[in-house]
Design a protein around this motif. Structure first.
Motif, PDB file in Angstrom:
ATOM      1  N   GLU A  19     -13.493 -58.866 116.163  1.00  0.00           N
ATOM      2  CA  GLU A  19     -14.235 -57.824 115.754  1.00  0.00           C
ATOM      3  C   GLU A  19     -13.932 -57.302 114.432  1.00  0.00           C
ATOM      4  O   GLU A  19     -12.645 -57.351 114.293  1.00  0.00           O
ATOM      5  CB  GLU A  19     -14.249 -56.796 116.830  1.00  0.00           C
ATOM      6  CG  GLU A  19     -14.934 -57.334 118.299  1.00  0.00           C
ATOM      7  CD  GLU A  19     -15.368 -56.046 119.285  1.00  0.00           C
ATOM      8  OE1 GLU A  19     -14.933 -54.919 118.802  1.00  0.00           O
ATOM      9  OE2 GLU A  19     -15.473 -56.540 120.237  1.00  0.00           O
ATOM     10  N   HIS A  20     -14.860 -56.724 113.693  1.00  0.00           N
ATOM     11  CA  HIS A  20     -14.500 -56.214 112.258  1.00  0.00           C
ATOM     12  C   HIS A  20     -14.273 -54.711 112.202  1.00  0.00           C
ATOM     13  O   HIS A  20     -15.224 -54.083 112.930  1.00  0.00           O
ATOM     14  CB  HIS A  20     -15.644 -56.869 111.269  1.00  0.00           C
ATOM     15  CG  HIS A  20     -15.293 -56.581 109.900  1.00  0.00           C
ATOM     16  ND1 HIS A  20     -15.663 -55.425 109.092  1.00  0.00           N
ATOM     17  CD2 HIS A  20     -14.517 -57.392 108.974  1.00  0.00           C
ATOM     18  CE1 HIS A  20     -14.907 -55.566 107.846  1.00  0.00           C
ATOM     19  NE2 HIS A  20     -14.508 -56.564 107.827  1.00  0.00           N
ATOM     20  N   PHE A  21     -13.276 -54.526 111.688  1.00  0.00           N
ATOM     21  CA  PHE A  21     -13.211 -52.908 111.372  1.00  0.00           C
ATOM     22  C   PHE A  21     -13.003 -52.795 109.901  1.00  0.00           C
ATOM     23  O   PHE A  21     -12.481 -53.484 109.109  1.00  0.00           O
ATOM     24  CB  PHE A  21     -11.743 -52.495 112.075  1.00  0.00           C
ATOM     25  CG  PHE A  21     -11.709 -52.528 113.482  1.00  0.00           C
ATOM     26  CD1 PHE A  21     -11.984 -51.572 114.324  1.00  0.00           C
ATOM     27  CD2 PHE A  21     -11.592 -53.929 114.251  1.00  0.00           C
ATOM     28  CE1 PHE A  21     -11.950 -51.717 115.721  1.00  0.00           C
ATOM     29  CE2 PHE A  21     -11.488 -54.020 115.463  1.00  0.00           C
ATOM     30  CZ  PHE A  21     -11.621 -52.796 116.423  1.00  0.00           C
ATOM     31  N   ARG A  22     -13.588 -51.486 109.736  1.00  0.00           N
ATOM     32  CA  ARG A  22     -13.265 -51.211 108.150  1.00  0.00           C
ATOM     33  C   ARG A  22     -12.540 -49.647 108.112  1.00  0.00           C
ATOM     34  O   ARG A  22     -12.983 -48.675 108.729  1.00  0.00           O
ATOM     35  CB  ARG A  22     -14.875 -50.718 107.908  1.00  0.00           C
ATOM     36  CG  ARG A  22     -15.535 -51.976 107.478  1.00  0.00           C
ATOM     37  CD  ARG A  22     -17.101 -51.614 106.938  1.00  0.00           C
ATOM     38  NE  ARG A  22     -17.719 -53.162 107.083  1.00  0.00           N
ATOM     39  CZ  ARG A  22     -18.877 -53.120 106.524  1.00  0.00           C
ATOM     40  NH1 ARG A  22     -19.331 -52.348 105.685  1.00  0.00           N
ATOM     41  NH2 ARG A  22     -19.333 -54.432 106.437  1.00  0.00           N
ATOM     42  N   PRO A  23     -11.571 -49.489 107.405  1.00  0.00           N
ATOM     43  CA  PRO A  23     -10.953 -50.774 106.616  1.00  0.00           C
ATOM     44  C   PRO A  23     -10.114 -51.622 107.858  1.00  0.00           C
ATOM     45  O   PRO A  23      -9.919 -51.244 108.921  1.00  0.00           O
ATOM     46  CB  PRO A  23     -10.167 -50.169 105.700  1.00  0.00           C
ATOM     47  CG  PRO A  23      -9.807 -48.771 106.302  1.00  0.00           C
ATOM     48  CD  PRO A  23     -10.794 -48.524 107.063  1.00  0.00           C
ATOM     49  N   GLY A  24      -9.768 -52.655 107.274  1.00  0.00           N
ATOM     50  CA  GLY A  24      -8.580 -53.403 108.080  1.00  0.00           C
ATOM     51  C   GLY A  24      -9.138 -54.844 108.379  1.00  0.00           C
ATOM     52  O   GLY A  24      -8.063 -55.494 108.732  1.00  0.00           O
ATOM     53  N   GLY A  25     -10.517 -55.110 108.277  1.00  0.00           N
ATOM     54  CA  GLY A  25     -10.953 -56.783 108.372  1.00  0.00           C
ATOM     55  C   GLY A  25     -10.735 -56.817 109.895  1.00  0.00           C
ATOM     56  O   GLY A  25     -11.186 -56.207 110.821  1.00  0.00           O
TER      57      GLY A  25
END
Length: 81
Positions: free
Chosen positions: A51-57
Protein backbone atom coordinates in the motif's frame (compact mmCIF):
# COMPACT_ATOMS: atom_id res chain seq x y z
CA UNK A 1 12.56 -5.50 12.49
CA UNK A 2 10.48 -2.52 13.55
CA UNK A 3 6.73 -2.60 13.09
CA UNK A 4 3.58 -0.75 13.87
CA UNK A 5 0.48 -2.62 14.98
CA UNK A 6 -3.11 -1.45 14.56
CA UNK A 7 -6.56 -2.97 14.83
CA UNK A 8 -8.82 -2.10 11.87
CA UNK A 9 -12.50 -2.99 12.02
CA UNK A 10 -13.33 -5.47 9.26
CA UNK A 11 -9.67 -6.04 8.40
CA UNK A 12 -8.29 -7.47 11.63
CA UNK A 13 -4.87 -6.94 13.14
CA UNK A 14 -2.53 -5.00 10.85
CA UNK A 15 1.26 -5.26 11.06
CA UNK A 16 3.55 -2.90 9.18
CA UNK A 17 7.02 -4.46 9.14
CA UNK A 18 9.97 -2.43 7.92
CA UNK A 19 10.53 -4.73 4.95
CA UNK A 20 10.53 -4.01 1.22
CA UNK A 21 8.16 -5.79 -1.16
CA UNK A 22 8.97 -5.68 -4.89
CA UNK A 23 6.57 -3.50 -6.88
CA UNK A 24 5.73 -6.42 -9.20
CA UNK A 25 4.16 -8.35 -6.29
CA UNK A 26 0.39 -8.26 -5.96
CA UNK A 27 -1.70 -8.85 -2.86
CA UNK A 28 -1.41 -12.43 -1.72
CA UNK A 29 -2.56 -14.69 1.10
CA UNK A 30 -0.16 -17.08 2.79
CA UNK A 31 0.03 -19.33 5.84
CA UNK A 32 2.09 -17.95 8.72
CA UNK A 33 3.17 -18.96 12.21
CA UNK A 34 3.03 -16.32 14.94
CA UNK A 35 5.68 -17.04 17.58
CA UNK A 36 5.00 -15.15 20.80
CA UNK A 37 7.81 -13.98 23.11
CA UNK A 38 6.96 -16.79 25.58
CA UNK A 39 7.48 -19.42 22.85
CA UNK A 40 3.84 -20.33 22.15
CA UNK A 41 2.84 -20.45 18.49
CA UNK A 42 -0.33 -19.72 16.51
CA UNK A 43 -1.12 -20.80 12.96
CA UNK A 44 -2.77 -18.08 10.90
CA UNK A 45 -3.51 -16.83 7.41
CA UNK A 46 -2.00 -13.49 6.51
CA UNK A 47 -2.93 -11.20 3.66
CA UNK A 48 0.11 -9.35 2.32
CA UNK A 49 -0.60 -6.01 0.66
CA UNK A 50 1.59 -3.36 -0.84
CA UNK A 51 0.00 0.00 0.00
CA UNK A 52 1.13 3.52 -0.78
CA UNK A 53 1.50 6.20 1.88
CA UNK A 54 2.21 9.89 1.41
CA UNK A 55 4.87 10.69 2.34
CA UNK A 56 6.80 7.49 2.66
CA UNK A 57 6.05 5.56 -0.50
CA UNK A 58 5.05 1.91 -0.56
CA UNK A 59 4.90 -0.20 2.61
CA UNK A 60 4.25 -3.89 3.14
CA UNK A 61 1.08 -4.39 5.21
CA UNK A 62 0.36 -7.76 6.86
CA UNK A 63 -3.28 -8.36 7.83
CA UNK A 64 -4.08 -11.12 10.35
CA UNK A 65 -7.84 -11.69 10.32
CA UNK A 66 -9.46 -13.00 13.48
CA UNK A 67 -6.68 -11.79 15.80
CA UNK A 68 -6.33 -8.74 17.99
CA UNK A 69 -3.42 -6.98 19.68
CA UNK A 70 -3.56 -9.25 22.74
CA UNK A 71 -2.99 -12.30 20.49
CA UNK A 72 0.22 -10.88 19.01
CA UNK A 73 2.14 -9.12 21.79
CA UNK A 74 5.15 -6.88 21.21
CA UNK A 75 8.19 -9.03 20.47
CA UNK A 76 6.26 -11.65 18.48
CA UNK A 77 7.78 -13.00 15.30
CA UNK A 78 5.86 -13.97 12.18
CA UNK A 79 7.16 -16.70 9.90
CA UNK A 80 5.83 -17.50 6.44
CA UNK A 81 5.11 -21.23 6.19
Amino acid sequence: MSKAVSMLTGRGLVLVPDLPLPHDKHNSVCAVIVERPGGTRLSAEAELRLEHFRPGGYKLMVYLLGFDEADVPVGSKIWKV
